[in-house]
Write an enzyme that holds these catalytic residues in place. Structure first.
Site, PDB file in Angstrom:
ATOM      1  N   ASP A  47     156.451 153.254  41.247  1.00  0.00           N
ATOM      2  CA  ASP A  47     155.563 152.092  41.469  1.00  0.00           C
ATOM      3  C   ASP A  47     156.335 150.795  41.231  1.00  0.00           C
ATOM      4  OD1 ASP A  47     153.413 153.977  39.319  1.00  0.00           O
ATOM      5  OD2 ASP A  47     153.557 154.128  41.500  1.00  0.00           O
ATOM      6  N   ASN A 186     138.654 158.168  45.658  1.00  0.00           N
ATOM      7  CA  ASN A 186     139.284 157.755  44.409  1.00  0.00           C
ATOM      8  C   ASN A 186     139.430 156.231  44.375  1.00  0.00           C
ATOM      9  OD1 ASN A 186     140.276 160.389  45.508  1.00  0.00           O
ATOM     10  ND2 ASN A 186     141.041 160.610  43.396  1.00  0.00           N
ATOM     11  N   GLU A 225     146.035 152.881  47.777  1.00  0.00           N
ATOM     12  CA  GLU A 225     146.463 152.221  46.535  1.00  0.00           C
ATOM     13  C   GLU A 225     147.834 151.602  46.724  1.00  0.00           C
ATOM     14  OE1 GLU A 225     146.574 155.513  43.770  1.00  0.00           O
ATOM     15  OE2 GLU A 225     148.593 156.087  44.398  1.00  0.00           O
ATOM     16  N   HIS A 287     154.451 153.370  47.220  1.00  0.00           N
ATOM     17  CA  HIS A 287     154.128 152.417  46.161  1.00  0.00           C
ATOM     18  C   HIS A 287     155.330 151.652  45.648  1.00  0.00           C
ATOM     19  CE1 HIS A 287     151.577 151.158  42.515  1.00  0.00           C
ATOM     20  NE2 HIS A 287     152.063 150.151  43.200  1.00  0.00           N
TER      21      HIS A 287
HETATM   22  O1  AHR Z   1     152.183 156.115  38.763  1.00  0.00           O
HETATM   23  C1  AHR Z   1     150.911 155.965  38.185  1.00  0.00           C
HETATM   24  C2  AHR Z   1     149.851 155.785  39.257  1.00  0.00           C
HETATM   25  O2  AHR Z   1     150.004 156.841  40.206  1.00  0.00           O
HETATM   26  C3  AHR Z   1     149.989 154.497  40.039  1.00  0.00           C
HETATM   27  O3  AHR Z   1     149.280 153.443  39.477  1.00  0.00           O
HETATM   28  C4  AHR Z   1     149.391 154.891  41.371  1.00  0.00           C
HETATM   29  O4  AHR Z   1     149.804 154.070  42.429  1.00  0.00           O
HETATM   30  C5  AHR Z   1     149.907 156.316  41.532  1.00  0.00           C
HETATM   31  O5  AHR Z   1     149.020 157.101  42.261  1.00  0.00           O
END
Ligand code: AHR
Length: 482
Positions: A47, A186, A225, A287
């Site tokens: 991330d 989710n 996300e 991410h």
């Molecule tokens: O890495 C932790 C969480 O897992 C992050 O916030 C999210 O983007 C991922 O799914």
């Protein structure tokens, strides 16, 4: 007849000469560089947010394997981030609202201070994630003091994560993922204006995305996300991640005009297919964030991924989502082109053909003007390394060994015309646009001929000829970096 042809040819040559002269006036790219980043870039950091500051340093933060702290590191080069010493900005306490998991921090420099935005949960309910901010007024955020975490309120209480702050036309926005009471997914994705670096204008919040495609629902009810903003070419792009955080994790793309009302859901378009997904021994890419290389102009995609398909014991506990970086390209439509993840250990990727699985090669290490380029078994030699310099709609593609550019020799428009190397001169015959052919494959269309780089006669032998042919999207015209 020949005289007519001669006259016509003279006119054509004259027209081309004018075009070449005019194009030669096109300034060389404002800096460019051979991208050479050792991937994975940073071990066990997911991330990842990288912020390139006016002091020339890259500042990086990310999720750490045990999710128990927020750290910041800095380096003057992207490649240096792996060895840079992380400095802890916050450590989860043994009890209380932030004693569980700390996820996905974002780092921003706003109005003379550094901010970390992240989500955290109590150890009693580790998925009860809530958003927080911290501030540091030091010039260098790896020094000084961070304020105690404070809540960012989004307007309603539910699972919330993955903050990302960015500015467009002087307005600061905040994007995040949050569980919506309206569905069993989710997370949906939201956007709001900020009234200060620490406050969301909750009344302005809109939903900009929710899971709608099967590739956003693999292994989970539905996940969108990890918003990763990018403002360029008069548009605002928000890359995001979807599905379970294992090998099924993929990136999608939202886009809007930078002049539109970004807080009108109708301004946003979601691409129906993923823009980045597992390939070439890289699993679950997603991410990240966007930055530029040390030249200040070459766009870079930052993301995390694993080097194996099946995380153990599960996708969150497995610590081996490593940070990676590779060049982000721009297609002929002005949209970002992500390509495919580049295999681990490939510092400077080649141009690899889908059909031949061989690479574009400065054959026989020839550095003369007019040297032909050929296909050859992919290797790690300079003859197969290429610098892609973006000049607005087109790329100039320079060979590392010859220091000369991929060139439509003679500016030909004939089918099967030769492609070779020539001193980089800004001519339209050295301008190549990227056509997005799906699943991370691209074609290279020459500006002078309108034809595409082609694996002539589907020949897969070492030394096979490369030419140009009508752009048709077949395997002989599909390439990837790697
Ligand atoms: O890495 C932790 C969480 O897992 C992050 O916030 C999210 O983007 C991922 O799914």
């Amino acid at each position: 007849m020949s005289s007519i042809l001669t006259r016509a040819r003279r006119r054509a040559v004259a027209a081309l000469a004018v075009a070449l002269t005019a194009a030669a006036l096109v300034p060389a790219p404002a800096g460019a560089q051979f991208i050479d980043v050792p991937n994975p870039l940073v071990q066990q950091r997911a991330d990842t947010a990288i912020y390139k500051h006016t002091d020339g340093y890259y500042y990086m933060t990310a999720s750490v394997p045990d999710y128990k702290r927020v750290e910041v590191r800095r380096s003057q080069t992207l490649a240096g981030l792996g060895a840079a010493t992380p400095v802890t900005a916050f450590t989860a306490p043994s009890s209380g609202d932030l004693s569980g998991w700390i996820w996905a921090p974002d780092i921003q420099y706003v109005d003379g201070a550094w901010y970390l935005y992240f989500s955290a949960s109590p150890s009693s309910a580790r998925f009860a994630q809530r958003l927080y901010w911290m501030r540091n007024t030091s010039a260098n955020p790896t020094t000084g003091t961070w304020s105690a975490p404070q809540r960012m309120t989004t307007g309603w209480e539910s699972f919330q994560l993955d903050p990302a702050s960015f500015t467009v036309n002087g307005t600061r926005y905040f994007s995040w993922a949050q569980d919506s009471p309206s569905t069993n997914y989710n997370s949906h994705m939201y956007l709001a204006r900020m009234t200060s670096p620490t406050t969301i204008d909750t009344a302005s919040a809109i939903e900009i995305a929710r899971p709608t495609h099967s590739w956003e629902m693999e292994g989970v009810a539905g996940v969108v996300e990890g918003p990763s903003p990018l403002v360029k070419n008069g548009k605002v792009f928000i890359a995001y991640s979807a599905s379970a955080t294992d090998s099924r994790y993929k990136m999608g793309l939202l886009s809007a005009s930078a002049s539109a009302n970004l807080l009108d859901p109708a301004s946003w378009t979601k691409k129906s297919t993923p823009v980045f997904q597992s390939a070439n021994g890289v699993y679950g890419p997603g991410h990240g964030s966007f930055t530029v290389a040390e030249d200040g102009v070459t766009d870079m995609l930052i993301f995390h991924a694993r080097d194996y398909e099946n995380p153990e014991p599960d996708a969150l506990t497995d610590p081996n989502r490593h940070t990676r970086a590779q060049q982000l390209y721009w297609s002929d439509t002005g949209d970002p082109f992500f390509g495919q993840p580049i295999a681990p250990g490939t510092g400077q990727p080649g141009i690899r053909g889908q059909y031949s699985d061989k690479c574009v090669d400065d054959y026989d290490w020839n550095t003369a003007n007019g040297a032909l380029v050929r296909l050859y078994t992919c290797n790690d030699y300079a003859v197969q390394k290429w610098e892609f310099s973006y000049v607005g709609g087109y790329y100039r593609i320079k060979n590392l060994h010859a220091a000369k550019c991929l060139d439509n020799l003679n500016g030909s428009t004939a089918l099967n015309a030769d492609v070779g190397l020539w001193t980089c001169n800004g001519g339209v015959n050295q301008d190549w646009s990227i056509l997005d052919r799906g699943n991370g494959w691209f074609s290279l269309r020459n500006r002078a001929s309108g034809l595409c780089l082609d694996n002539y006669e589907w020949n897969t032998a070492d030394g096979a000829r490369l030419s140009m042919y009508t752009c048709n999207g077949v395997g002989a015209q599909l390439w990837r970096r790697g």
